[in-house]
Structure formats: C-alpha cells, structure tokens
Design a protein around this motif. Sequence first.
Motif, PDB file in Angstrom:
ATOM      1  N   ALA A 127      -9.729 -39.092  27.019  1.00 18.11           N
ATOM      2  CA  ALA A 127      -9.782 -40.480  26.539  1.00 18.11           C
ATOM      3  C   ALA A 127      -9.342 -41.448  27.627  1.00 18.11           C
ATOM      4  O   ALA A 127      -9.927 -42.531  27.787  1.00 18.11           O
ATOM      5  CB  ALA A 127      -8.927 -40.630  25.290  1.00 18.11           C
ATOM      6  N   ASP A 128      -8.325 -41.074  28.380  1.00 18.61           N
ATOM      7  CA  ASP A 128      -7.867 -41.936  29.479  1.00 18.61           C
ATOM      8  C   ASP A 128      -8.977 -42.110  30.530  1.00 18.61           C
ATOM      9  O   ASP A 128      -9.239 -43.216  30.996  1.00 18.61           O
ATOM     10  CB  ASP A 128      -6.622 -41.347  30.144  1.00 18.61           C
ATOM     11  CG  ASP A 128      -5.371 -41.458  29.281  1.00 18.61           C
ATOM     12  OD1 ASP A 128      -5.395 -42.216  28.294  1.00 18.61           O
ATOM     13  OD2 ASP A 128      -4.383 -40.772  29.607  1.00 18.61           O
ATOM     14  N   HIS A 130     -12.271 -41.623  30.161  1.00 18.04           N
ATOM     15  CA  HIS A 130     -13.461 -42.293  29.645  1.00 18.04           C
ATOM     16  C   HIS A 130     -13.197 -43.764  29.318  1.00 18.04           C
ATOM     17  O   HIS A 130     -14.115 -44.590  29.403  1.00 18.04           O
ATOM     18  CB  HIS A 130     -13.995 -41.536  28.430  1.00 18.04           C
ATOM     19  CG  HIS A 130     -14.544 -40.192  28.787  1.00 18.04           C
ATOM     20  ND1 HIS A 130     -14.292 -39.049  28.053  1.00 18.04           N
ATOM     21  CD2 HIS A 130     -15.325 -39.799  29.837  1.00 18.04           C
ATOM     22  CE1 HIS A 130     -14.905 -38.028  28.617  1.00 18.04           C
ATOM     23  NE2 HIS A 130     -15.524 -38.451  29.701  1.00 18.04           N
ATOM     24  N   ARG A 131     -11.954 -44.094  28.983  1.00 15.72           N
ATOM     25  CA  ARG A 131     -11.617 -45.516  28.803  1.00 15.72           C
ATOM     26  C   ARG A 131     -11.724 -46.248  30.137  1.00 15.72           C
ATOM     27  O   ARG A 131     -12.268 -47.363  30.215  1.00 15.72           O
ATOM     28  CB  ARG A 131     -10.211 -45.656  28.223  1.00 15.72           C
ATOM     29  CG  ARG A 131      -9.851 -47.084  27.818  1.00 15.72           C
ATOM     30  CD  ARG A 131      -8.437 -47.158  27.269  1.00 15.72           C
ATOM     31  NE  ARG A 131      -8.211 -46.168  26.231  1.00 15.72           N
ATOM     32  CZ  ARG A 131      -7.421 -45.085  26.384  1.00 15.72           C
ATOM     33  NH1 ARG A 131      -6.793 -44.869  27.538  1.00 15.72           N
ATOM     34  NH2 ARG A 131      -7.261 -44.238  25.396  1.00 15.72           N
ATOM     35  N   ARG A 132     -11.227 -45.616  31.188  1.00 17.22           N
ATOM     36  CA  ARG A 132     -11.343 -46.200  32.525  1.00 17.22           C
ATOM     37  C   ARG A 132     -12.808 -46.370  32.913  1.00 17.22           C
ATOM     38  O   ARG A 132     -13.213 -47.399  33.464  1.00 17.22           O
ATOM     39  CB  ARG A 132     -10.631 -45.284  33.528  1.00 17.22           C
ATOM     40  CG  ARG A 132     -10.737 -45.692  34.996  1.00 17.22           C
ATOM     41  CD  ARG A 132      -9.992 -44.677  35.862  1.00 17.22           C
ATOM     42  NE  ARG A 132     -10.093 -44.983  37.289  1.00 17.22           N
ATOM     43  CZ  ARG A 132     -11.087 -44.589  38.066  1.00 17.22           C
ATOM     44  NH1 ARG A 132     -12.085 -43.873  37.537  1.00 17.22           N
ATOM     45  NH2 ARG A 132     -11.111 -44.905  39.342  1.00 17.22           N
ATOM     46  N   ALA A 134     -15.348 -46.620  30.806  1.00 17.05           N
ATOM     47  CA  ALA A 134     -15.920 -47.660  29.941  1.00 17.05           C
ATOM     48  C   ALA A 134     -15.590 -49.056  30.458  1.00 17.05           C
ATOM     49  O   ALA A 134     -16.418 -49.975  30.357  1.00 17.05           O
ATOM     50  CB  ALA A 134     -15.423 -47.488  28.509  1.00 17.05           C
ATOM     51  N   GLU A 135     -14.406 -49.219  31.011  1.00 16.33           N
ATOM     52  CA  GLU A 135     -14.037 -50.509  31.590  1.00 16.33           C
ATOM     53  C   GLU A 135     -14.936 -50.839  32.772  1.00 16.33           C
ATOM     54  O   GLU A 135     -15.383 -51.992  32.939  1.00 16.33           O
ATOM     55  CB  GLU A 135     -12.572 -50.492  32.013  1.00 16.33           C
ATOM     56  CG  GLU A 135     -11.602 -50.498  30.833  1.00 16.33           C
ATOM     57  CD  GLU A 135     -10.171 -50.188  31.236  1.00 16.33           C
ATOM     58  OE1 GLU A 135      -9.935 -49.886  32.435  1.00 16.33           O
ATOM     59  OE2 GLU A 135      -9.289 -50.231  30.360  1.00 16.33           O
ATOM     60  N   VAL A 170     -10.601 -43.288  22.509  1.00 14.60           N
ATOM     61  CA  VAL A 170     -10.964 -44.054  23.704  1.00 14.60           C
ATOM     62  C   VAL A 170     -10.741 -45.533  23.452  1.00 14.60           C
ATOM     63  O   VAL A 170     -10.179 -46.250  24.296  1.00 14.60           O
ATOM     64  CB  VAL A 170     -12.421 -43.773  24.110  1.00 14.60           C
ATOM     65  CG1 VAL A 170     -12.845 -44.675  25.270  1.00 14.60           C
ATOM     66  CG2 VAL A 170     -12.587 -42.308  24.507  1.00 14.60           C
ATOM     67  N   HIS A 172     -12.728 -48.359  23.152  1.00 14.03           N
ATOM     68  CA  HIS A 172     -13.355 -49.386  23.994  1.00 14.03           C
ATOM     69  C   HIS A 172     -14.758 -49.665  23.474  1.00 14.03           C
ATOM     70  O   HIS A 172     -15.513 -48.746  23.155  1.00 14.03           O
ATOM     71  CB  HIS A 172     -13.415 -48.935  25.447  1.00 14.03           C
ATOM     72  CG  HIS A 172     -13.669 -50.052  26.418  1.00 14.03           C
ATOM     73  ND1 HIS A 172     -14.889 -50.681  26.535  1.00 14.03           N
ATOM     74  CD2 HIS A 172     -12.847 -50.665  27.313  1.00 14.03           C
ATOM     75  CE1 HIS A 172     -14.817 -51.625  27.450  1.00 14.03           C
ATOM     76  NE2 HIS A 172     -13.591 -51.635  27.945  1.00 14.03           N
ATOM     77  N   PHE A 175     -17.853 -47.839  24.835  1.00  8.72           N
ATOM     78  CA  PHE A 175     -17.898 -46.387  24.690  1.00  8.72           C
ATOM     79  C   PHE A 175     -18.565 -46.041  23.369  1.00  8.72           C
ATOM     80  O   PHE A 175     -18.077 -46.407  22.295  1.00  8.72           O
ATOM     81  CB  PHE A 175     -16.497 -45.786  24.732  1.00  8.72           C
ATOM     82  CG  PHE A 175     -16.483 -44.283  24.633  1.00  8.72           C
ATOM     83  CD1 PHE A 175     -16.680 -43.496  25.755  1.00  8.72           C
ATOM     84  CD2 PHE A 175     -16.300 -43.655  23.401  1.00  8.72           C
ATOM     85  CE1 PHE A 175     -16.689 -42.108  25.655  1.00  8.72           C
ATOM     86  CE2 PHE A 175     -16.298 -42.272  23.297  1.00  8.72           C
ATOM     87  CZ  PHE A 175     -16.497 -41.502  24.436  1.00  8.72           C
TER      88      PHE A 175
END
Length: 283
Positions: A127-128, A130-132, A134-135, A170, A172, A175
């Motif tokens: 999640a960390d 994929h969040r990055r 997605a940003e 995640v 976001h 995503f």
Amino acid sequence: MQVGINLLCLAGFITEKHLPRIRQLKELGYDGVEVPVLTGDPAHYEWLGGQLDAIGLRRTSTSVTPSPDANPLSSDPEIRRRGIAHLDWIMECALALRSECVGGPFHAPIGHFTGSGPTADEIRHGADAHRRMAEQASANGIYLALEHLNRFETHFLNTMDQAKAYVDAVGHDAFTIMYDTFHANIEEQKQPRAIATIAGHVGVLHISENDRGIPGRGHIDFAEVFSAIRGTGYDGWVTLEAFGGGLPELAAATRVWRPLFPDYDTLFAESIDFIRRGWDAAA
C-alpha cells in the motif's frame, strides 16, 4: 466505453514489425491498445507512442513485478527498494508512451509464493509503494489499475473482497482495480456479486474467456458481466485479453503454451464484435 486490446496477444515487446497488425485494429474499430511494458526503455515507448498517435489509437499499459529480487512487498529493505525502483521504471515508460492508465499485476512476482496468504506487513508495504505510485500518476494526469490474479499465479490479491480492502488501504483517488473476468471466473462464486463489491473502483475491465481465447466461445456468462458492470455506471476501458501460442516472458507463470485462437484476423474481428454487441445489449 472504449474498446481496447492487450497486445500481449502479439508479443511481450512491441516493435515496428507489429505495426501492420496494430493498424488493422484501428481499421476494425478498436479505440486503443494496452501496451505491455515488460522490458525496454522510455525512449522505445516514446517512439511507440508516436506510432500509435499516427495510427490514431489511444493507449493504456500493463506491467508486472518481474522477480522476487525486486519485490515491493518484501520484508527486506534492499529488495523492497529495488521493487520501488522497478515501479518508478514502469511509470517512466508509461509516461513516455503517453499511457492513460498503468495497469497489470505490478504488486507481487507472478508465480512466486510464500506458502500462505498476504501478511499484514506485505499489505502495508504494498500500500505504501502503490500510494506513492498513485501520487506520481495523479501528478501526471493518469491513474493506476492494479490487476488481481488467481490463486495459482499469486498469493497477494485474488478476490474482490481483498481488492476492495486494498483500495481502502492505499487510499488514493488515482488507484483503481483492473477487473479481469478470467481470474474472477476462478476465484469468485458469482461475477455480478464480485463486480458489486468493487463498484466505483474499477479502472479497466479485462474481457478474458475461461481459456484465455476468443470471448464468447467459452463458458463465462459475459451477458451478466456486462449487465453488472454497466449497472455500476462504469463507462471506461473494456479491454480484450487473449493469449497466443505462449509468451516466453509469462508462459512459465501463466501456463499458456498453446495457441488459444485460430488466427489474428478471427481474434480481432470476432472479439470486437462480441464486446460491442454485448455492451449494447446490456443497456
């Protein structure tokens, strides 16, 4: 709705020799293509993007996590660092291609198993990462569509219950989930129920028959799939995924070693007709 086709049916790496077949897709009425980004460099995908512009086709992309040595879920910080670097490479190539969406199972190495389901740490690390990612996507006006796989290809993301929980982890807007009818046919009891579970979070709909051949020739009830997805208000990419005689890049993991359609002319023409008729009938 836009109809696309995953170019893995042609090859794992798209070059000039594939352009005549890609031009045929435009002539048949496909709106775009899903480009495999498995190898190569951004300069190649910038070239390919220019070729697709000239043909008049939009594009998304699909990528994987290639190796346990570059796994963004790993408990080993160095392996995880290499995994995140690979995600950065995926994004760089997708931006060079001018892809609208980065899709595929870029979560865990295909065919690599730990002997259990996903751990809390794997979910947190993923999640960390994929969040990055997605940003990065959001900053460039595109989005992610992470693909679930069946239990024989990954331990990490198999069902829509898991996918919805992962979307929440995640957290976001860029995503989303790539819903694939082949994998759901294995893992879900009822595809309409699965689609309802992930409603509002589907970024790409993969149309893939139970044998990964031509849709409509197998036993998946695509009428109920189209009805269910249209019922959620989805109006995005509806992308054919069919495999040819085996791709060296994926054959060992996906167990696809035989031709799953008679020829490209039949695959291309029959599939787009089936998808458009099925979508319209579900209105």
